[in-house]
Enzyme design. Structure first.
Site, PDB file in Angstrom:
ATOM      1  N   ASN A  85       3.751   5.607   8.671  1.00  0.00           N
ATOM      2  CA  ASN A  85       4.908   5.064   7.897  1.00  0.00           C
ATOM      3  C   ASN A  85       6.017   6.153   7.795  1.00  0.00           C
ATOM      4  O   ASN A  85       7.162   5.966   8.210  1.00  0.00           O
ATOM      5  CB  ASN A  85       4.721   4.876   6.311  1.00  0.00           C
ATOM      6  CG  ASN A  85       3.889   3.597   6.159  1.00  0.00           C
ATOM      7  OD1 ASN A  85       2.809   3.360   5.275  1.00  0.00           O
ATOM      8  ND2 ASN A  85       4.059   2.424   6.715  1.00  0.00           N
ATOM      9  N   GLU A 121      -2.518  -7.105   7.697  1.00  0.00           N
ATOM     10  CA  GLU A 121      -1.180  -6.912   8.203  1.00  0.00           C
ATOM     11  C   GLU A 121      -0.804  -8.079   9.395  1.00  0.00           C
ATOM     12  O   GLU A 121      -1.887  -8.219   9.979  1.00  0.00           O
ATOM     13  CB  GLU A 121      -0.746  -5.607   8.436  1.00  0.00           C
ATOM     14  CG  GLU A 121       0.636  -5.361   9.157  1.00  0.00           C
ATOM     15  CD  GLU A 121       1.841  -5.580   8.103  1.00  0.00           C
ATOM     16  OE1 GLU A 121       1.904  -6.767   8.005  1.00  0.00           O
ATOM     17  OE2 GLU A 121       2.512  -4.827   7.846  1.00  0.00           O
ATOM     18  N   ARG A 128      -5.616   1.552   4.536  1.00  0.00           N
ATOM     19  CA  ARG A 128      -4.362   1.902   3.607  1.00  0.00           C
ATOM     20  C   ARG A 128      -4.271   0.933   2.534  1.00  0.00           C
ATOM     21  O   ARG A 128      -3.776   1.352   1.482  1.00  0.00           O
ATOM     22  CB  ARG A 128      -3.095   1.946   4.371  1.00  0.00           C
ATOM     23  CG  ARG A 128      -2.614   0.690   5.254  1.00  0.00           C
ATOM     24  CD  ARG A 128      -1.639   0.978   6.290  1.00  0.00           C
ATOM     25  NE  ARG A 128      -1.074  -0.183   7.136  1.00  0.00           N
ATOM     26  CZ  ARG A 128      -1.820  -0.704   8.120  1.00  0.00           C
ATOM     27  NH1 ARG A 128      -2.845  -0.033   8.651  1.00  0.00           N
ATOM     28  NH2 ARG A 128      -1.230  -1.792   8.540  1.00  0.00           N
ATOM     29  N   HIS A 169       0.806  -1.318   0.201  1.00  0.00           N
ATOM     30  CA  HIS A 169       0.208  -0.154   0.110  1.00  0.00           C
ATOM     31  C   HIS A 169       0.976   1.149   0.085  1.00  0.00           C
ATOM     32  O   HIS A 169       2.013   1.394   0.292  1.00  0.00           O
ATOM     33  CB  HIS A 169      -0.874  -0.001   1.192  1.00  0.00           C
ATOM     34  CG  HIS A 169      -0.159  -0.063   2.523  1.00  0.00           C
ATOM     35  ND1 HIS A 169       0.556   1.281   3.140  1.00  0.00           N
ATOM     36  CD2 HIS A 169       0.171  -0.852   3.359  1.00  0.00           C
ATOM     37  CE1 HIS A 169       1.294   0.779   4.052  1.00  0.00           C
ATOM     38  NE2 HIS A 169       0.900  -0.304   4.378  1.00  0.00           N
ATOM     39  N   GLN A 209       2.539  -0.265  12.552  1.00  0.00           N
ATOM     40  CA  GLN A 209       1.086   0.006  12.341  1.00  0.00           C
ATOM     41  C   GLN A 209       0.279  -1.430  12.582  1.00  0.00           C
ATOM     42  O   GLN A 209      -0.486  -1.522  13.374  1.00  0.00           O
ATOM     43  CB  GLN A 209       0.796   0.376  10.907  1.00  0.00           C
ATOM     44  CG  GLN A 209       1.424   1.759  10.615  1.00  0.00           C
ATOM     45  CD  GLN A 209       0.925   2.186   9.169  1.00  0.00           C
ATOM     46  OE1 GLN A 209       0.224   2.893   8.845  1.00  0.00           O
ATOM     47  NE2 GLN A 209       1.526   1.485   8.074  1.00  0.00           N
ATOM     48  N   HIS A 212       0.673  -5.735   2.796  1.00  0.00           N
ATOM     49  CA  HIS A 212       1.282  -4.771   3.604  1.00  0.00           C
ATOM     50  C   HIS A 212       2.745  -5.319   3.652  1.00  0.00           C
ATOM     51  O   HIS A 212       3.221  -6.448   3.516  1.00  0.00           O
ATOM     52  CB  HIS A 212       0.722  -5.158   5.203  1.00  0.00           C
ATOM     53  CG  HIS A 212      -0.611  -4.539   5.035  1.00  0.00           C
ATOM     54  ND1 HIS A 212      -0.895  -3.475   5.427  1.00  0.00           N
ATOM     55  CD2 HIS A 212      -1.827  -5.254   4.727  1.00  0.00           C
ATOM     56  CE1 HIS A 212      -2.167  -3.422   5.380  1.00  0.00           C
ATOM     57  NE2 HIS A 212      -2.945  -4.596   4.813  1.00  0.00           N
TER      58      HIS A 212
END
Length: 200
Positions: free
Chosen positions: A15, A83, A58, A9, A21, A141
């Site tokens: 980030n 993720e 995201r 993403h 995250q 991810h």
């Protein structure tokens, strides 16, 4: 054989600030949306039959941007592509993580790499069965891509200094009931880089 391009993403503010995250649902920032458009431009020269995505914002927004740019149908949400769950370190910077949980100290709630591999390979197997002979875009991810790379290269990639950039495109093939790596879109870290956080 089914071909997969697994795309990381676009960038988020976490980030940019090197915060972990995991499953925390952080949206793209403006740079991230531009990175999704750039990824779509790189993918335009190839034929795509479908696009799927992690449910996190995201990834899902990146997938919608890419689908619109490439004229694909609405992305299919595949929960198993989400993720890696990072438990107690989600929201921490990498420096904070090292301070609170130095190497060798267990992190409460951290999903094991084995569990990540098991769920992601099962999802890709199901997608390959439903898209035999096709090419499928997968929005996911850094933690997922990094775990797959380590698994398929016996830990050789990513190498020291390599990272998985936002918007990067990594090619895989599903053949004879197994996943094969055909291209790792490695980026190299420069001193002082921001937003190029290591993949856990």
């Amino acid at each position: 054989m089914t071909r997969f391009a697994i795309v990381r993403h676009g960038q988020t503010d976490w980030n940019l600030n090197q915060r972990i995250q995991g499953r925390t649902d952080i949206p793209l920032n403006a740079t991230g949306r531009a990175e999704a458009v750039s990824a779509a431009e790189r993918l335009q020269s190839r034929q795509w039959d479908a696009i799927v995505t992690s449910p996190l914002m995201r990834a899902a927004e990146s997938a919608r941007i890419i689908a619109a740019e490439l004229g694909l149908e609405e992305p299919e949400v595949v929960p198993a592509l989400t993720e890696r769950h990072h438990g107690a370190i989600e929201g921490l910077t990498f420096a904070e993580r090292q301070y609170r949980f130095p190497d060798g100290v267990a992190v409460p709630g951290l999903e094991t790499r084995r569990d990540v591999i098991d769920r992601v390979l099962a999802a890709l197997s199901a997608l390959a069965a439903g898209h035999a002979g096709q090419s499928v875009l997968v929005l996911s991810h850094g933690g997922i891509i990094g775990t797959l790379l380590r698994h398929l290269t016996d830990g050789d990639r990513p190498r020291h200094g390599e990272y998985i950039a936002n918007g990067s495109v990594h090619d895989f093939a599903w053949a004879d009931d197994q996943l094969l790596l055909t291209h790792f879109d490695a980026a190299m870290r420069e001193p002082g880089d921001r937003g190029s956080s290591p993949v856990l």
